[in-house]
Design an enzyme around this catalytic site. Structure first.
Site, PDB file in Angstrom:
ATOM      1  N   HIS A   1       0.843  -1.195   0.000  1.00 27.72           N
ATOM      2  CA  HIS A   1       0.000   0.000   0.000  1.00 27.72           C
ATOM      3  C   HIS A   1       0.881   1.250   0.000  1.00 27.72           C
ATOM      4  O   HIS A   1       0.695   2.148  -0.811  1.00 27.72           O
ATOM      5  CB  HIS A   1      -0.933   0.001   1.207  1.00 27.72           C
ATOM      6  CG  HIS A   1      -1.642   1.313   1.409  1.00 27.72           C
ATOM      7  ND1 HIS A   1      -2.574   1.781   0.528  1.00 27.72           N
ATOM      8  CD2 HIS A   1      -1.504   2.269   2.370  1.00 27.72           C
ATOM      9  CE1 HIS A   1      -3.006   2.967   0.944  1.00 27.72           C
ATOM     10  NE2 HIS A   1      -2.361   3.298   2.057  1.00 27.72           N
TER      11      HIS A   1
ATOM     12  N   ASP B   1       7.600  21.126 -26.741  1.00 29.67           N
ATOM     13  CA  ASP B   1       7.692  19.816 -26.102  1.00 29.67           C
ATOM     14  C   ASP B   1       8.726  19.942 -25.002  1.00 29.67           C
ATOM     15  O   ASP B   1       9.237  21.034 -24.746  1.00 29.67           O
ATOM     16  CB  ASP B   1       8.098  18.722 -27.111  1.00 29.67           C
ATOM     17  CG  ASP B   1       7.560  17.353 -26.682  1.00 29.67           C
ATOM     18  OD1 ASP B   1       7.615  17.040 -25.477  1.00 29.67           O
ATOM     19  OD2 ASP B   1       7.074  16.596 -27.538  1.00 29.67           O
TER      20      ASP B   1
ATOM     21  N   TRP C   1       7.247  -0.017   3.785  1.00 32.56           N
ATOM     22  CA  TRP C   1       7.682   0.699   2.585  1.00 32.56           C
ATOM     23  C   TRP C   1       9.084   1.235   2.740  1.00 32.56           C
ATOM     24  O   TRP C   1       9.746   1.521   1.761  1.00 32.56           O
ATOM     25  CB  TRP C   1       6.703   1.813   2.218  1.00 32.56           C
ATOM     26  CG  TRP C   1       6.945   3.135   2.893  1.00 32.56           C
ATOM     27  CD1 TRP C   1       6.463   3.519   4.103  1.00 32.56           C
ATOM     28  CD2 TRP C   1       7.727   4.226   2.405  1.00 32.56           C
ATOM     29  NE1 TRP C   1       6.891   4.773   4.409  1.00 32.56           N
ATOM     30  CE2 TRP C   1       7.669   5.239   3.380  1.00 32.56           C
ATOM     31  CE3 TRP C   1       8.462   4.453   1.242  1.00 32.56           C
ATOM     32  CZ2 TRP C   1       8.323   6.467   3.234  1.00 32.56           C
ATOM     33  CZ3 TRP C   1       9.117   5.669   1.110  1.00 32.56           C
ATOM     34  CH2 TRP C   1       9.041   6.660   2.092  1.00 32.56           C
TER      35      TRP C   1
ATOM     36  N   SER D   1      13.445   5.658 -13.735  1.00 28.65           N
ATOM     37  CA  SER D   1      12.385   6.441 -14.368  1.00 28.65           C
ATOM     38  C   SER D   1      12.326   7.849 -13.800  1.00 28.65           C
ATOM     39  O   SER D   1      12.294   8.842 -14.539  1.00 28.65           O
ATOM     40  CB  SER D   1      11.051   5.722 -14.157  1.00 28.65           C
ATOM     41  OG  SER D   1       9.984   6.586 -14.393  1.00 28.65           O
ATOM     42  N   SER D   2      12.342   7.940 -12.472  1.00 32.75           N
ATOM     43  CA  SER D   2      12.218   9.258 -11.848  1.00 32.75           C
ATOM     44  C   SER D   2      13.404  10.144 -12.190  1.00 32.75           C
ATOM     45  O   SER D   2      13.239  11.339 -12.453  1.00 32.75           O
ATOM     46  CB  SER D   2      12.139   9.121 -10.331  1.00 32.75           C
ATOM     47  OG  SER D   2      11.049   8.340  -9.974  1.00 32.75           O
TER      48      SER D   2
ATOM     49  N   HIS E   1      13.124  12.005   3.354  1.00 31.36           N
ATOM     50  CA  HIS E   1      12.449  13.243   3.695  1.00 31.36           C
ATOM     51  C   HIS E   1      12.259  14.173   2.500  1.00 31.36           C
ATOM     52  O   HIS E   1      11.153  14.643   2.290  1.00 31.36           O
ATOM     53  CB  HIS E   1      13.036  13.971   4.893  1.00 31.36           C
ATOM     54  CG  HIS E   1      11.989  14.882   5.438  1.00 31.36           C
ATOM     55  ND1 HIS E   1      10.984  14.446   6.255  1.00 31.36           N
ATOM     56  CD2 HIS E   1      11.697  16.163   5.151  1.00 31.36           C
ATOM     57  CE1 HIS E   1      10.129  15.431   6.463  1.00 31.36           C
ATOM     58  NE2 HIS E   1      10.542  16.482   5.816  1.00 31.36           N
TER      59      HIS E   1
ATOM     60  N   GLU F   1      11.782  13.181  -0.285  1.00 31.74           N
ATOM     61  CA  GLU F   1      10.702  12.489  -0.989  1.00 31.74           C
ATOM     62  C   GLU F   1       9.330  13.011  -0.553  1.00 31.74           C
ATOM     63  O   GLU F   1       8.409  13.138  -1.366  1.00 31.74           O
ATOM     64  CB  GLU F   1      10.823  10.980  -0.740  1.00 31.74           C
ATOM     65  CG  GLU F   1       9.649  10.146  -1.227  1.00 31.74           C
ATOM     66  CD  GLU F   1       9.581  10.035  -2.742  1.00 31.74           C
ATOM     67  OE1 GLU F   1      10.541  10.429  -3.422  1.00 31.74           O
ATOM     68  OE2 GLU F   1       8.548   9.554  -3.238  1.00 31.74           O
TER      69      GLU F   1
ATOM     70  N   TYR G   1       8.596  15.969   0.226  1.00 31.47           N
ATOM     71  CA  TYR G   1       8.334  17.212  -0.506  1.00 31.47           C
ATOM     72  C   TYR G   1       8.155  16.947  -1.989  1.00 31.47           C
ATOM     73  O   TYR G   1       7.447  17.673  -2.674  1.00 31.47           O
ATOM     74  CB  TYR G   1       9.437  18.231  -0.225  1.00 31.47           C
ATOM     75  CG  TYR G   1       9.472  18.561   1.238  1.00 31.47           C
ATOM     76  CD1 TYR G   1       8.360  19.154   1.819  1.00 31.47           C
ATOM     77  CD2 TYR G   1      10.534  18.215   2.049  1.00 31.47           C
ATOM     78  CE1 TYR G   1       8.326  19.401   3.173  1.00 31.47           C
ATOM     79  CE2 TYR G   1      10.506  18.460   3.401  1.00 31.47           C
ATOM     80  CZ  TYR G   1       9.396  19.054   3.961  1.00 31.47           C
ATOM     81  OH  TYR G   1       9.344  19.279   5.303  1.00 31.47           O
TER      82      TYR G   1
ATOM     83  N   SER H   1      -1.819  26.347  -6.283  1.00 23.03           N
ATOM     84  CA  SER H   1      -1.463  27.738  -6.548  1.00 23.03           C
ATOM     85  C   SER H   1      -1.920  28.196  -7.928  1.00 23.03           C
ATOM     86  O   SER H   1      -1.876  29.376  -8.242  1.00 23.03           O
ATOM     87  CB  SER H   1       0.054  27.925  -6.427  1.00 23.03           C
ATOM     88  OG  SER H   1       0.483  27.506  -5.165  1.00 23.03           O
TER      89      SER H   1
ATOM     90  N   HIS I   1      14.830  13.187  11.838  1.00 23.26           N
ATOM     91  CA  HIS I   1      13.629  13.228  12.691  1.00 23.26           C
ATOM     92  C   HIS I   1      12.765  11.985  12.504  1.00 23.26           C
ATOM     93  O   HIS I   1      11.857  11.752  13.282  1.00 23.26           O
ATOM     94  CB  HIS I   1      12.835  14.530  12.502  1.00 23.26           C
ATOM     95  CG  HIS I   1      12.120  14.659  11.198  1.00 23.26           C
ATOM     96  ND1 HIS I   1      11.926  15.870  10.584  1.00 23.26           N
ATOM     97  CD2 HIS I   1      11.539  13.757  10.384  1.00 23.26           C
ATOM     98  CE1 HIS I   1      11.256  15.695   9.453  1.00 23.26           C
ATOM     99  NE2 HIS I   1      11.019  14.432   9.314  1.00 23.26           N
ATOM    100  N   HIS I   2      13.066  11.207  11.477  1.00 20.19           N
ATOM    101  CA  HIS I   2      12.378   9.925  11.342  1.00 20.19           C
ATOM    102  C   HIS I   2      13.008   8.881  12.259  1.00 20.19           C
ATOM    103  O   HIS I   2      12.549   7.751  12.314  1.00 20.19           O
ATOM    104  CB  HIS I   2      12.469   9.429   9.897  1.00 20.19           C
ATOM    105  CG  HIS I   2      11.768  10.320   8.920  1.00 20.19           C
ATOM    106  ND1 HIS I   2      10.476  10.126   8.532  1.00 20.19           N
ATOM    107  CD2 HIS I   2      12.182  11.435   8.283  1.00 20.19           C
ATOM    108  CE1 HIS I   2      10.118  11.076   7.678  1.00 20.19           C
ATOM    109  NE2 HIS I   2      11.131  11.878   7.508  1.00 20.19           N
TER     110      HIS I   2
ATOM    111  N   THR J   1       6.324  26.601   5.214  1.00 18.29           N
ATOM    112  CA  THR J   1       5.069  25.913   4.904  1.00 18.29           C
ATOM    113  C   THR J   1       3.890  26.754   5.367  1.00 18.29           C
ATOM    114  O   THR J   1       2.891  26.917   4.657  1.00 18.29           O
ATOM    115  CB  THR J   1       5.045  24.533   5.571  1.00 18.29           C
ATOM    116  OG1 THR J   1       6.321  23.924   5.390  1.00 18.29           O
ATOM    117  CG2 THR J   1       3.993  23.659   4.948  1.00 18.29           C
TER     118      THR J   1
ATOM    119  N   LYS K   1       3.136  29.535   3.071  1.00 17.47           N
ATOM    120  CA  LYS K   1       2.340  29.135   1.908  1.00 17.47           C
ATOM    121  C   LYS K   1       0.858  29.097   2.260  1.00 17.47           C
ATOM    122  O   LYS K   1       0.015  29.609   1.518  1.00 17.47           O
ATOM    123  CB  LYS K   1       2.794  27.761   1.419  1.00 17.47           C
ATOM    124  CG  LYS K   1       4.050  27.824   0.595  1.00 17.47           C
ATOM    125  CD  LYS K   1       4.298  26.501  -0.080  1.00 17.47           C
ATOM    126  CE  LYS K   1       5.470  26.570  -1.023  1.00 17.47           C
ATOM    127  NZ  LYS K   1       5.266  27.459  -2.162  1.00 17.47           N
TER     128      LYS K   1
ATOM    129  N   ARG L   1       1.574   0.953  14.735  1.00 13.48           N
ATOM    130  CA  ARG L   1       1.408   0.716  13.303  1.00 13.48           C
ATOM    131  C   ARG L   1       1.729  -0.733  13.007  1.00 13.48           C
ATOM    132  O   ARG L   1       2.455  -1.379  13.741  1.00 13.48           O
ATOM    133  CB  ARG L   1       2.427   1.549  12.513  1.00 13.48           C
ATOM    134  CG  ARG L   1       2.214   2.987  12.524  1.00 13.48           C
ATOM    135  CD  ARG L   1       3.456   3.689  11.990  1.00 13.48           C
ATOM    136  NE  ARG L   1       3.571   3.582  10.528  1.00 13.48           N
ATOM    137  CZ  ARG L   1       4.516   4.199   9.822  1.00 13.48           C
ATOM    138  NH1 ARG L   1       5.410   4.942  10.431  1.00 13.48           N
ATOM    139  NH2 ARG L   1       4.559   4.073   8.517  1.00 13.48           N
TER     140      ARG L   1
END
Lengths: 617, 124, 224
Positions: A80, A109, A144, A174-175, A259, A261, A263, A274, A308-309, A334, A337, A456
């Site tokens: 998931h 293009d 994950w 790919s990314s 991290h 990731e 964002y 926006s 922080h993780h 943040t 924004k 979890r």
């Protein structure tokens, strides 16, 4: 203003009428069609990941249930997360990058159209590769973020994790390929006058995301390569038992990627919102430069918060303080924004279209997720919350309330540009309200079950711990999502065929992509516009009338206009196929490695040595 | 070169594009053979110095050894990037594209060294 | 309005770019930036695991196997690696000369020296050969390490050392293939000033691989 009159389009908005058929899709290098491919594929995986989530919630609906086995439950939550992050949200963002970036900057293009096709095919094949195993109950099962040493061969002997390691390596290719492409496109293919500070905010956020991708993905690639080597060649990177490896190495490398990731997942949605909020408030985005700088600041700080993780591992007071502080600092840009979006809406003449509702939904729901995020930026608080459902609640508010709401807003907003027809607003609003109810009913109670200590990733639990009610609520909420999605899918496909004809600028938006027909012709702009402001369509006196007239012409082909477009080609697909076959060889039969490599190298040379487009001089 | 089949619509297009196009990278005073061999000589000399230092036990044991070698390596790095990769003469955007990630990479490396106890901050 | 753009350096209308630069060069620099993070991940891991191997052989220290009493000498061979480092440095010189030769292909050459300096094939060959020589040194180093008892599975040092230098070697290999491809083009139709971008991006990649080796040589081989 040429477009407010909404002239009825003269040609059928059936997208890309002249090029159809399977082959044209397999060999396309048109960024718009690749964007559509990304959109469909990612929506499919989004629903696939959704089904996994529903089974998870069904299993947790009441205490002591045994709907699925503990082992299969592990596969479900792993896939998931993996599916939603790598196969749904990132590619949904990529769909918009593809479709919108060239249109918003006034290009015909992307910089490397064939590389763009390659990125998509690698994503598709990699997605299939990593998704198939769950149908045979051999899917990755270690979460994950695949913590090593748990994911090493000693503790995960099956092929489950092999699929995960290799699948993520493929998706990384790919990314990265896409990121180099978009980065170059935004740097180098902006229309005359499209200075950086005139770029639409979506393109700005996309730009920042590409930088994050370019910097973050190599790190996880290396972490995965170490794991691959450990599993296949017996290296010791994560061998804590006999070689003295450090159990934190994986965590650090993974979160240095992980991290940013976050964002990567949320900034594209910020960009879409926006675009949405100013359009339906009929006001330019409030504080445009501050929005840009806060985006950049989020990206920069995003590389300095990864630990922080990992507060629970005990990094010591200095590291805890540092990472706690930087994490709290990120709240500032943040928050800026959020306030700017609110100020954009303030005193605007707001139209509550579906896209606008999703945009407002993002502002509200993301704020909840942001605030719970600040709570566990504090290491002592985090020690209570880490690995509980409180965290699950937090990141679903950020990723569903943020990314997905923004992406849905973007879909409703840009559907007319993509297909030439409007989505049904009534069904759209039903979809929105169902989603909001489902989302809050599912994830808000998780704050409580988490605070009450529910960890979890447990597949069931005993009654009487105070979790029953909250889990029942979450499960009830989760069951509303499929209804919402069915409404969306029905709306999507019916509107695509029978929706109201949109015209080039149905919403009265101000940016460049709305100056051209919907759907745009293959060359996008008959005449490359010269940009003089952030909202060219809103500042009527500055519109280049001649240019607008030429660009609103419909039904002309690139040949009519003498515009050189790239050849379509199957080669990127073949290179992608070779690459994925090569990786498959590691698991299935070593002979495939040679076959895949040969196919890849042959097609790659053939691609590189053939011209991109017809000679033109 | 503009062909005769160029249609009405893209004639003004090209003219305009050119009017707005910043000049292509000018033919910079490209470094020549004499710069190249001098750079190669300097790089070789630094390398000789580095390897020599490696064989001086008294220096290897001293506090200055690691910083000196890091400095020399950084110097070689900078020289190659500036002259051979002609970043010194090239467009600003390339400098941004290279030094930005390099900075992030360097800070990440230093951060990891702290976190794994290879570097220390002395408190009091 | 008259049709402009009759001279080569002006971008053709359909190749208009914002900065007047070729997109491929922008992309290669972005790629190089990304590679910085790739190699920093590898180098960090090497440094994190430095001195943490439980069993030898070690890079700079002697180690006696307590079980067998066998004495392992420090495994890194500084003289050999210094030589290969020098070869790779020289390859960068050859590479800039190859690029200059391609750029100046059409300038008249009067002296013998000018003709030698102006031969793109010579310098591309020299670069490729220097790269291949470097790879030869690396193959020699790897096999002799394995003979001396250090494989990628032996200890943390072995794993991180072989992976780091192996990744670099793979980059050199890709570079050599790239150079040989350029040579094939040169033999087929001749590389001229119009192709200088093709050579330039290959050169940027090649120098970057050299620069990474400069860092690796110091951090892995020289600093104990």
């Amino acid at each position: 203003m040429a477009t407010t009159a909404r002239p009825a389009p003269k040609h059928s908005p059936d997208a890309y009428g002249e090029h159809s058929g399977l082959w044209s899709w397999l060999s396309t290098v048109d960024h718009k069609r690749i964007g559509v491919l990304y959109l469909y594929t990612a929506l499919f995986f989004f629903m696939f990941g959704g089904v996994e989530a529903i089974i998870i919630r069904a299993q947790l609906g009441a205490p002591n249930q045994h709907l699925v086995s503990a082992e299969f439950y592990n596969q479900l939550f792993t896939m998931h997360g993996t599916t939603m992050i790598f196969l749904a949200i990132m590619p949904l963002s990529a769909a918009f990058f593809n479709f919108l970036i060239p249109l918003q900057i006034g290009a015909r293009d992307v910089a490397f159209p064939r590389l763009n096709a390659f990125s998509y095919w690698v994503y598709l094949f990699g997605g299939i590769f990593i998704t198939i195993p769950i149908l045979f109950a051999v899917a990755p099962n270690d979460g994950w973020f695949g913590y090593a040493p748990l994911t090493t061969r000693a503790y995960s002997p099956g092929i489950n994790i092999d699929f995960w390691v290799i699948g993520l390596l493929i998706l990384g290719v790919s990314s990265l390929a896409a990121a180099f492409n978009f980065l170059t496109t935004i740097i180098n293919l902006r229309a005359p006058g499209m200075t950086l500070m005139r770029m639409p905010m979506f393109t700005w956020m996309a730009f920042i995301v590409q930088v994050l991708l370019v910097l973050a993905f190599p790190v996880v690639t290396i972490a995965l390569v170490f794991l691959l080597f450990d599993r296949f060649f017996g290296t010791n990177f994560y061998n804590t038992v006999s070689a003295g490896a450090d159990p934190l190495l994986w965590q650090h490398l993974f979160w240095i990627f992980g991290h940013p990731e976050v964002y990567i997942l949320v900034l594209p949605a910020f960009g879409l919102v926006s675009e949405v909020l100013p359009t339906y408030s009929k006001k330019p985005l409030f504080g445009y430069p501050v929005m840009v700088y806060s985006g950049i600041l989020i990206a920069v700080l995003g590389f300095g918060v990864w630990a922080h993780h990992m507060f629970a591992v005990g990094l010591g007071p200095i590291a805890d303080t540092f990472f706690g502080l930087t994490t709290m600092l990120i709240a500032i840009p943040t928050g800026v924004k959020i306030f700017n979006w609110i100020a954009t809406m303030a005193q605007g003449s707001i139209r509550y279209t579906t896209a606008m509702l999703f945009g407002i939904g993002l502002v509200a729901l993301f704020t909840i997720g942001g605030i719970s995020g600040i709570m566990h930026a504090s290491p002592p608080a985090d020690l209570q919350q880490t690995d509980t459902y409180f965290i699950v609640a937090h990141f679903h508010y950020v990723l569903f309330g943020g990314s997905i709401m923004g992406i849905f807003g973007g879909i409703y907003h840009y559907f007319p540009k993509i297909t030439g027809r409007l989505m049904d607003e009534k069904l759209g609003k039903i979809h929105f309200w169902l989603t909001v109810v489902a989302m809050n009913l599912t994830f808000f109670p998780m704050h409580f079950s988490g605070m009450l200590g529910m960890p979890r990733r447990i597949y069931t639990y005993d009654a009487g711990q105070g979790w029953d009610l909250f889990n029942a609520m979450s499960t009830a909420g989760a069951m509303i999502f499929p209804i919402a999605m069915l409404v969306f899918i029905y709306n999507f496909f019916v509107s695509r065929k029978r929706g109201e004809i949109a015209g080039s600028n149905p919403w009265g938006a101000g940016t460049l992509e709305w100056t051209i027909p919907s759907p745009p012709p293959e060359y996008n702009f008959a005449k490359i516009p010269t940009v003089t402001s952030r909202y060219p369509l809103w500042e009527g006196k500055e519109v280049d009338y001649e240019c607008a007239r030429i660009n609103s012409q419909e039904g002309k082909t690139s040949a009519d206009l003498g515009i050189v477009m790239p050849y379509s080609t199957i080669k990127p697909l073949l290179v992608a196929l070779g690459l994925v076959t090569m990786f498959c060889g590691l698991i299935f039969a070593r002979a495939l490695i040679g076959v895949g490599a040969a196919l890849m190298i042959f097609s790659l040379y053939s691609w590189l040595l053939s011209p991109l487009e017809p000679e033109h001089d | 070169m503009m062909d005769s089949h160029a249609s009405m619509t893209n004639l003004p297009d090209s003219a305009e594009a050119l009017a707005h196009a910043p000049r292509r990278e000018e033919e910079h005073a490209h470094p020549t053979w004499s710069t190249y061999w001098k750079v190669a000589l300097i790089l070789s000399l630094i390398t000789v110095g580095e390897v020599w230092a490696y064989y001086l036990p008294s220096f290897v044991g001293s506090r200055g050894f690691v910083p000196t070698l890091l400095f020399l390596s950084g110097l070689k790095f900078a020289i190659v990037v500036m002259f051979y990769m002609h970043l010194k003469y090239d467009h600003r955007i390339f400098r941004v594209l290279f030094t930005g990630p390099l900075l992030v990479a360097a800070i990440t490396l230093i951060g990891l060294m702290f976190l794994f106890g290879h570097l220390f901050i002395k408190i009091m | 309005m008259t049709a402009p753009a009759t001279h080569v350096s002006a971008p053709a209308p359909h190749h208009y770019t914002t900065l007047g630069l070729d997109s491929r060069k922008v992309a290669i620099w972005a790629f190089i930036g990304s590679e910085c993070m790739l190699f920093v991940s590898l180098i960090s891991t090497y440094l994190i695991y430095k001195g943490r191997s439980i069993v030898g052989p070690f890079p700079h220290e002697t180690w006696t196997d307590p079980a067998t009493g066998h004495v392992f000498k420090p495994i890194l061979n500084i003289p050999v690696t210094s030589a290969s480092t020098f070869v790779l440095l020289m390859s960068s010189l050859f590479m800039v000369l190859a690029l200059a030769a391609v750029q100046n292909k059409e300038k008249p050459k009067h002296t013998r020296g000018e003709r030698i300096l102006g031969s793109s094939r010579l310098w591309l060959w020299m670069t490729a050969i220097a790269g291949a020589t470097f790879l030869g040194f690396q193959a020699f180093e790897f096999t002799s390490f394995v003979h001396e008892g250090l494989s990628i599975r032996t200890n943390l040092f072995g794993s991180s050392f072989f992976t780091l230098t192996g990744f670099h070697g793979a980059h050199v290999t890709a570079g050599v293939i790239w150079l040989v491809t350029l040579l094939a083009i040169d033999y087929r139709r001749g590389l001229g000033p119009r192709d200088s971008l093709l050579v330039d991006i290959a050169a940027l990649y090649w120098h970057f691989v050299d620069v990474i080796w400069i860092v690796i040589f110091t951090l892995v081989y020289l600093i104990r």
